[in-house]
Design a protein around this motif. Structure first.
Motif, PDB file in Angstrom:
ATOM      1  N   PRO A 166      -1.597   0.909  -4.855  1.00 59.11           N
ATOM      2  CA  PRO A 166      -3.015   0.730  -4.494  1.00 59.11           C
ATOM      3  C   PRO A 166      -3.925   1.590  -5.381  1.00 59.11           C
ATOM      4  O   PRO A 166      -3.560   2.710  -5.730  1.00 59.11           O
ATOM      5  N   TRP A 190      -9.433  -4.703  -4.031  1.00 64.17           N
ATOM      6  CA  TRP A 190      -8.009  -4.990  -4.205  1.00 64.17           C
ATOM      7  C   TRP A 190      -7.399  -5.462  -2.888  1.00 64.17           C
ATOM      8  O   TRP A 190      -6.683  -6.456  -2.834  1.00 64.17           O
ATOM      9  N   HIS A 191      -7.738  -4.732  -1.807  1.00 64.98           N
ATOM     10  CA  HIS A 191      -7.183  -5.030  -0.492  1.00 64.98           C
ATOM     11  C   HIS A 191      -7.581  -6.444  -0.040  1.00 64.98           C
ATOM     12  O   HIS A 191      -6.744  -7.216   0.424  1.00 64.98           O
ATOM     13  N   HIS A 219     -10.359  -0.039  -4.283  1.00 61.65           N
ATOM     14  CA  HIS A 219      -9.310  -0.266  -3.297  1.00 61.65           C
ATOM     15  C   HIS A 219      -9.694  -1.365  -2.316  1.00 61.65           C
ATOM     16  O   HIS A 219      -8.893  -2.233  -1.979  1.00 61.65           O
ATOM     17  N   ARG A 275      -6.905   4.112  -6.504  1.00 58.59           N
ATOM     18  CA  ARG A 275      -7.330   5.332  -5.822  1.00 58.59           C
ATOM     19  C   ARG A 275      -8.809   5.290  -5.453  1.00 58.59           C
ATOM     20  O   ARG A 275      -9.185   5.702  -4.375  1.00 58.59           O
ATOM     21  N   GLU A 335       0.824  -1.208   0.000  1.00 58.54           N
ATOM     22  CA  GLU A 335       0.000   0.000   0.000  1.00 58.54           C
ATOM     23  C   GLU A 335       0.859   1.258   0.000  1.00 58.54           C
ATOM     24  O   GLU A 335       0.452   2.299  -0.509  1.00 58.54           O
ATOM     25  N   GLN A 386     -12.200   4.268  -3.931  1.00 58.55           N
ATOM     26  CA  GLN A 386     -12.327   3.592  -2.637  1.00 58.55           C
ATOM     27  C   GLN A 386     -12.875   2.170  -2.759  1.00 58.55           C
ATOM     28  O   GLN A 386     -12.358   1.236  -2.144  1.00 58.55           O
TER      29      GLN A 386
END
Lengths: 213, 128
Positions: free
Chosen positions: A20, A30-31, A27, A22, A14, A24
């Motif tokens: 990462p 992805w996380h 994200h 952009r 990150e 939200q």
């Protein structure tokens, strides 16, 4: 393998510029994905682990920027992650390889056991299925043996209750003073169990094979 | 649902899995490339359907066997990419694979035309 270290792998990613996403929602997707991947490779040496995760992040970034189909960022991310596949499935062979390499090189029983586990259960999902059905059919065979041999070995096959209250069902060494509760009723009961198990197991096996294709 | 079609689909998956290693080495030999580009090259030129992730354990194994080498390239303002290139050992391996592939496909072709001819002869004989 502390949780702290597993988090820090993704946290490290990150912190890299441009890695990462952009948006939200993108994200978050992805996380979650990278966390799953980092859990799968948690047993790899740190350098290999970071390498694998950065390569996956790099792939996702290239895949997302190549896909300009007018979708939202989150949907583009979702599609990219789906094309890449579940890390739990595609990373397992790599993990098994690395564990077996290090395990055999250092005579390390822990690494070997993990490596074998991942190559059996990860590489071949069908192995687990085969094992489960194999045990099912073995159970069926035991009931078959009970039905066939009750007449020849009446004191060794049955449902016995001993004077001290111990209960034994199936095939036993010596029943001595125990009371044979079912007597020859065990033969039709065992035959029924065999037939029902055979039909259920075979149906289950058939549908599990159909799902695989 | 046609079972014959299912059987062919299953068979195709097996064949593709089998040649994937050769296809990857061929692609990497042509030009230094990174994972995502490699996958799009393969899926485009071979009409392959591929779970993209499966390429990475394969690349990792080829790297360990020193058939390919890798380096990280930092992209300006972007995410770094891991580029793979063929090694002398990989070049030798792919040449051996190509020879073996030619023998294999030649053998299958010969067998196919031979069995075709035999089937034709038998059909003609039964008509007489």
């Amino acid at each position: 393998m502390s949780r702290h270290r597993m988090h820090s792998d993704v946290e490290q990613l990150e912190r890299r510029p441009a890695v990462p996403p952009r948006d939200q929602e993108a994200h978050e997707l992805w996380h979650t994905y990278m966390e799953e991947a980092s859990r799968v490779v948690a047993d790899l040496p740190a350098a290999e682990r970071e390498d694998v995760l950065l390569e996956l992040a790099s792939h996702v970034s290239a895949s997302v920027s190549a896909d300009s189909g007018g979708l939202s960022e989150a949907d583009t991310m979702r599609a990219a992650l789906q094309r890449l596949g579940s890390p739990n499935e595609f990373l397992r062979p790599m993990l098994a390889d690395s564990l077996m390499d290090r395990g055999t090189a250092n005579y390390h029983p822990g690494l070997l056991a993990k490596g074998l586990y991942h190559s059996l259960f990860g590489g071949l999902k069908s192995f687990t299925v085969a094992l489960a059905f194999g045990l099912g059919y073995l159970t069926l065979a035991i009931f078959g043996v009970m039905a066939l041999f009750k007449a020849g070995f009446p004191r060794h096959i049955g449902y016995f209750v001993y004077p001290n209250g111990t209960r034994v069902f199936g095939i036993t060494g010596e029943s001595g003073t125990a009371r044979d509760i079912l007597g020859y009723w065990i033969v039709p009961i065992a035959i029924t169990v065999v037939i029902v198990l055979y039909v259920l197991l075979t149906r289950g096996l058939r549908s599990s094979r159909a799902r695989r294709t | 649902v046609s079972t014959a079609q299912d059987a062919i689909a299953k068979w195709e998956v097996q064949v593709r899995k089998g040649v994937l290693e050769m296809v990857v080495l061929l692609t990497v030999r042509a030009a230094e490339t990174y994972g995502y580009e490699l996958i799009t090259d393969i899926t485009r030129s071979m009409n392959f359907e591929l779970t993209e992730g499966t390429i990475y354990p394969l690349l990792s194994r080829l790297h360990k066997e020193e058939l390919i080498a890798a380096r990280w390239v930092e992209a300006a303002g972007g995410v770094p990419r891991k580029y793979y290139r063929i090694t002398p050992r990989g070049r030798a391996a792919i040449e051996a694979m190509e020879a073996s592939w030619t023998r294999l496909t030649g053998g299958v072709q010969r067998l196919a035309s031979k069995t075709h001819a035999e089937a034709d002869r038998r059909r003609q004989a039964s008509h007489r």
